[in-house]
Design an enzyme around this catalytic site. Structure first.
Site, PDB file in Angstrom:
ATOM      1  CG  ASP A  34      -3.318   4.489  -3.598  1.00 32.68           C
ATOM      2  OD1 ASP A  34      -2.787   4.187  -2.507  1.00 32.68           O
ATOM      3  OD2 ASP A  34      -3.165   5.582  -4.160  1.00 32.68           O
ATOM      4  CG  HIS A  46      -2.233   0.716   0.951  1.00 29.70           C
ATOM      5  ND1 HIS A  46      -2.442   1.527  -0.132  1.00 29.70           N
ATOM      6  CD2 HIS A  46      -3.396   0.757   1.669  1.00 29.70           C
ATOM      7  CE1 HIS A  46      -3.661   2.030  -0.097  1.00 29.70           C
ATOM      8  NE2 HIS A  46      -4.269   1.580   0.990  1.00 29.70           N
TER       9      HIS A  46
END
Length: 472
Positions: free
Chosen positions: A449, A445
């Site tokens: 995304d 992450h």
């Protein structure tokens, strides 16, 4: 005429290896290129062939010991015979300073079971093996591997103060482990981590003195007394050793897998996305073509090449998934090299299909078959498990519905494939039986995304459900 057996260099970035098993014993006849011993490095496990025919005269480095490349580990007598060969022995030179762990060869007494034995200091290192501190003092580069630098960073060790006992003064993993075992690291320890994520030698855990005394585990069949980085447990040791139990030491490969997985979970914030793919078209095409495909090409047709091609399409469309992270720099790889996880009887390895975007189904299938076969026979080269830019693992082959795989560093994503099975689904308001498969994307992450991850998965799904590439 005697022939020296040396520890080979298994890649440009590999400077030492561990002998995990001798396949012959002194007095045994050997043929040229016959497997002689097995080694383990930071990259691969491999069988090393005999450099000549003759009789194995002497073993100089025993199982479980780690030595620099080009070290003589044994001798073959080309003109000898089994009857004249000496009895098995490992001479005293195996405990020379170049082997920082050799002093641990004898099982430690029970009272010392909690910590790894400290290696003997290099009392008379050759001139070529000058300490790394001296090199640092003159502005020269400190010679060490990425693994050594990572271990030093985790334990707060200043490499410029570590005398290197490896070839040319190189700082080896054994040098760092000896410091960790002796508690002689830097006064500034690495930042504390969550307990379940920390792996380090028990002797370096500051809170160890305040814990209740743990029972000493029974002597285990260690690999020649070799010390390794330990994994911190979530519970005190005394709560593990109870009742009837058996202790099985982790193999070198298992330890390295563990280190890599713990490091990956610690470094990358893992997020998971799941999708479902209708594989009916692919399953039907494969069923119709697999016999002719095998007859024509001499290799079986599996589902994996289809997933590789679909992943390639996704990586082309969303290059952020084909990346690595170096600090605050995102490295977008132009090549698409896909690592395929291969389950072995003794562990797991991820050989890499290089330039997968340039290969058709046949090329991918042949490359995968070759890599998997050589992985299982310990004939992979280190470069064949390096430079992957994305990974795929297939728990579905063992009946798993889907999995949540750990990212293989330095990638930022890994695709997990579930079992392909027929299930009832709704199509145009009607119930139909289709060959369905869950796929899971694990992604870092820091770089990726959720929007990109789901678009990537949709591209994979779209490619497979609308397959148009011919197979024959």
């Amino acid at each position: 005429m005697a022939t020296d057996i040396v520890m080979p260099q298994m890649g440009e970035s590999i400077f030492e290896g561990t002998i995990t098993k001798w396949l012959k014993k002194p007095g045994d006849k050997v043929e040229r290129d016959e497997p002689l011993f097995e080694i383990s490095t930071d990259k691969v496990d491999a069988e090393i062939p005999s450099p000549s025919a003759g009789v194995l005269k002497e073993i100089k480095v025993g199982e479980g010991q780690t030595v620099p490349i080009q070290t003589v580990v044994g001798v073959i007598d080309a003109a000898g015979s089994a009857a004249s060969a000496p009895a098995p022995s490992v001479p005293a030179k195996a405990a020379a300073p170049a082997l920082a762990k050799a002093s641990a060869a004898a099982p430690p007494p029970p009272v010392a079971a909690k910590s790894a034995p400290q290696a003997a200091p290099p009392a008379a290192a050759p001139a070529a093996q000058r300490p790394a501190a001296a090199a640092a003092g003159t502005g020269e580069r400190i010679h060490s591997s990425p693994l050594v630098r990572r271990m030093a960073k985790e334990h707060g060790i200043d490499l410029s103060t570590v005398p290197g006992t490896g070839a040319g003064g190189r700082i080896s993993k054994q040098d760092i482990e000896a410091l960790i075992a002796g508690g002689t690291g830097s006064a500034q320890p690495a930042p504390a981590q969550e307990e379940e994520d920390v792996y380090e030698a028990p002797a370096s855990v500051p809170a160890a003195a305040s814990r209740p005394a743990a029972p000493s585990p029974p002597p285990a069949a260690s690999s020649g007394g070799q010390a390794h980085v330990a994994f911190e447990s979530a519970v005190p040791r005394e709560k593990m050793y109870f009742g009837d139990y058996e202790v099985q030491p982790m193999s070198l490969m298992r330890q390295r897998i563990g280190e890599h997985m713990v490091a990956s979970k610690r470094v990358s914030p893992h997020v998971y996305s799941v999708d479902e793919i209708d594989m009916t078209k692919i399953a039907s095409l494969r069923a119709k073509s697999k016999d002719e495909f095998e007859k024509r090409n001499g290799t079986k047709l599996t589902f994996m090449p289809f997933f590789v091609k679909a992943a390639v399409a996704g990586l082309r469309a969303f290059p952020t998934m084909n990346a690595s992270l170096d600090g605050t720099n995102v490295i977008l790889h132009k090549e698409i090299n896909i690592g395929i996880a291969v389950a072995l009887d003794w562990g797991l390895i991820v050989p890499v299909v290089k330039n997968a975007d340039e290969k058709n189904i046949l090329g991918i299938q042949r490359t995968m078959n070759d890599l998997a076969e050589r992985a299982r026979t310990k004939k992979l080269k280190p470069e064949e498990v390096q430079e992957g830019t994305f990974s795929i693992t297939n728990p579905g082959v063992f009946g798993g519905l889907f999995g949540l795989p750990v990212i293989s560093q330095p990638n930022v994503g890994i695709l997990g494939l579930g079992m392909i099975e027929k299930r009832p689904v709704v199509i145009n308001d009607s119930i139909a039986i289709r060959s369905m498969c869950y796929v899971t994307l694990s992604y870092d992450h820091r770089v990726v995304d959720g929007a990109i991850a789901h678009q990537f998965l949709h591209k994979v799904k779209e490619t497979l459900e609308n397959w148009s590439e011919p197979l024959l």
